[in-house]
Design a protein around this motif. Structure first.
Motif, mmCIF file in Angstrom:
data_model
loop_
_atom_site.group_PDB
_atom_site.id
_atom_site.type_symbol
_atom_site.label_atom_id
_atom_site.label_comp_id
_atom_site.label_asym_id
_atom_site.label_seq_id
_atom_site.Cartn_x
_atom_site.Cartn_y
_atom_site.Cartn_z
ATOM 1 N N ALA A 61 41.187 41.573 43.512
ATOM 2 C CA ALA A 61 40.619 42.917 43.534
ATOM 3 C C ALA A 61 41.320 43.814 42.513
ATOM 4 N N ASP A 62 40.797 45.019 42.329
ATOM 5 C CA ASP A 62 41.381 45.949 41.366
ATOM 6 C C ASP A 62 42.830 46.296 41.682
ATOM 7 N N ARG A 118 39.312 37.817 38.237
ATOM 8 C CA ARG A 118 39.290 39.246 38.584
ATOM 9 C C ARG A 118 37.867 39.710 38.849
ATOM 10 N N MET A 119 37.716 40.460 39.955
ATOM 11 C CA MET A 119 36.431 41.039 40.345
ATOM 12 C C MET A 119 36.475 42.514 39.968
ATOM 13 N N GLU A 120 35.967 42.837 38.782
ATOM 14 C CA GLU A 120 36.067 44.184 38.252
ATOM 15 C C GLU A 120 35.326 45.187 39.133
ATOM 16 N N GLY A 138 37.484 46.885 45.215
ATOM 17 C CA GLY A 138 38.729 47.058 45.938
ATOM 18 C C GLY A 138 38.964 45.938 46.917
ATOM 19 N N SER A 139 40.133 45.958 47.561
ATOM 20 C CA SER A 139 40.506 44.845 48.438
ATOM 21 C C SER A 139 39.586 44.732 49.650
ATOM 22 N N ALA A 140 39.243 45.860 50.291
ATOM 23 C CA ALA A 140 38.372 45.807 51.479
ATOM 24 C C ALA A 140 36.989 45.283 51.104
ATOM 25 N N ALA A 141 36.465 45.767 49.983
ATOM 26 C CA ALA A 141 35.148 45.304 49.537
ATOM 27 C C ALA A 141 35.190 43.831 49.166
ATOM 28 N N LEU A 142 36.258 43.381 48.523
ATOM 29 C CA LEU A 142 36.368 41.978 48.119
ATOM 30 C C LEU A 142 36.376 41.066 49.342
ATOM 31 N N LYS A 143 37.152 41.425 50.352
ATOM 32 C CA LYS A 143 37.192 40.603 51.565
ATOM 33 C C LYS A 143 35.815 40.546 52.234
ATOM 34 N N ALA A 144 35.110 41.696 52.219
ATOM 35 C CA ALA A 144 33.770 41.719 52.816
ATOM 36 C C ALA A 144 32.800 40.856 52.026
#
Length: 464
Positions: A133-134, A170-172, A175-181
């Motif tokens: 995440a960012d 990298r997922m441009e 954020g971390s919460a969105a990435l986990k979701a």
């Protein structure tokens, strides 16, 4: 007759006509019984106690009721009745109908895949890539799963830019919460509503960027279902960025229907003029509030050549190219008018096969444009106008001429006139030298290109 189940129960519907013996205590009842291996698993009352008079009750049980929840393929269902004891009790039942709707059990593949997700303090078995995440948070995942769910990640993981085992991806903009979701959704097709609400913009844009179609539809439908006056303009900006026509249409429709509540907010006034125009401008009054000096082909106001709203698919077109032509707007009440928004005709073709003179009203600027071996006709629009206004209750003839602001003046050859459109579809915004209070606004054509054709709205401002 026992009903043997072969599939998962979705629902049960039961109906009948019944009554008891008509006297004494009422004791007659019916129930459904779920059997497994000769043993009762559970029972479900159907209609309560039968009445003395005949009735026709119904009962419905969905998938969360006891029998549908506990039933398995191979179980059986029967109907039992009870008439009470002590002698003399009877129950009359006719037209009994029990409908059990079934479907194959849901596939367990998504549940199996969910078991491959990371657990607290560990990482998923056989994982071979890090999504980052960012903020630097890394989530372990499986290449095959990411490649199967996202065409974009498939190229990054399996294409010419192949990532080696253990290399971070990298997922441009995530954020971390969105990435986990996002990772959980790719494995399970599920998304927590609270997480979706708190990270909506990130999830919409990431699902679009990585072509996660189901997540995108889920997120945009969620956003559209929770539109409020407070968040509508933020959602509008999100819909514009996402570029999805359906999402944008749903948000624009909400904003348009709540325009009166939004139009005085700083956020609405900060929108580009073209966007405010698309959402409907208060001064863009309906066709029944417009009057014309004449209409081409004698079309009725609101039809054919008698349509001058900014979003019209035609325009107001005067009956002829000669004489005086005007369009009048009735704003319904005295308003503070600051200027005009104008456009040319929407639907006129760009080319003609024969020479056509482009008239400037007086003929002074008439010209013919030749392009290669044929003549081009660039369209129909008004190039300059005079404007006058009248207040509510004014007598006929009490029109007051309005002067243009310095940057809205036409050429020196047309003193006092406002400049018009530069081309057929360009939006011209012209302002008055001073704002005026008026109910009626009359726009008189001074010069035009091709034919007097106009789409127009008054530019209104809130009174101080």
């Amino acid at each position: 007759v026992p009903l043997e189940l072969s599939d998962h129960i979705v629902s049960i519907h039961a109906s009948c006509s019944w009554r008891d013996q008509g006297w004494g205590n009422r004791k007659g009842m019916m129930r459904l019984v779920l059997w497994r291996g000769g043993q009762i698993v559970c029972t479900q009352d159907l209609f309560g106690v039968a009445g003395h008079e005949e009735t026709s009750p119904t009962a419905d049980f969905d998938g969360d009721s006891a029998i549908p929840t506990l039933a398995r393929p191979g179980d059986t269902i029967t109907v039992q009745y009870m008439i009470g004891g002590g002698g003399g009790h009877r129950i009359a039942i006719r037209d009994l109908r029990v409908v059990v709707r079934t479907e194959p059990p849901p596939p367990e593949v998504m549940a199996d895949l969910a078991g491959m997700l990371p657990v607290a303090g560990g990482e998923p078995p056989f994982s071979d890539v890090n999504l980052v995440a960012d903020d630097g948070t890394a989530v372990r995942a499986h290449r095959f799963m990411l490649a199967a769910r996202s065409p974009v990640l498939r190229v990054e993981l399996l294409g010419p830019f192949l990532h080696t085992e253990g290399e971070d991806l990298r997922m441009e903009g995530v954020g971390s919460a969105a990435l986990k979701a996002i990772v959980r959704h790719m494995y399970t097709d599920e998304i927590d509503e609270e997480v979706l609400f708190e990270n909506l913009a990130e999830l919409v844009m990431a699902s679009m960027r990585y072509q996660l179609e189901l997540l995108f539809r889920t997120a945009t439908s969620f956003a559209a279902s929770r539109l409020t006056v407070d968040n509508a303009l933020d959602m509008l900006a999100l819909a514009d960025s996402a570029g999805d026509a359906d999402f944008l249409h749903r948000v624009e429709r909400f904003v348009t229907s709540h325009r009166d509540e939004l139009r005085d907010t700083e956020a609405f006034l900060a929108l580009p003029p073209a966007k405010r125009m698309a959402l409907g401008i208060p001064g863009d009054v309906p066709e029944e509030s417009r009057t014309y000096s004449s209409v081409y082909a004698n079309d009725a106001v609101g039809s054919g050549h008698g349509r001058s709203r900014l979003d019209s698919l035609q325009a107001w077109c005067a009956a002829t190219g000669g004489g005086e032509h005007w369009c009048e707007l009735d704003l319904g009440a005295d308003c503070l008018v600051a200027g005009l928004l104008m456009r040319g005709r929407f639907d006129f073709p760009g080319d003609w096969d024969s020479p056509v003179t482009l008239s400037a009203g007086t003929g002074a600027d008439a010209r013919v444009v030749r392009a290669y071996d044929r003549f081009e006709y660039p369209g129909q629009w008004v190039t300059s106008v005079d404007v006058s206004t009248a207040r509510n209750g004014a007598e006929a003839g009490e029109w007051v001429a309005v002067q243009p602001a310095e940057d809205s003046k036409a050429t020196e050859e047309l003193p006092g006139a406002f400049r018009g459109c530069e081309s057929q579809h360009a939006l011209a915004t012209v302002r008055f030298a001073e704002r005026v209070v008026a109910r009626y606004v009359r726009i008189v054509v001074r010069s035009f290109c091709g034919h007097p054709s106009l789409r127009v709205a008054a530019l209104l401002e809130a009174e101080e």
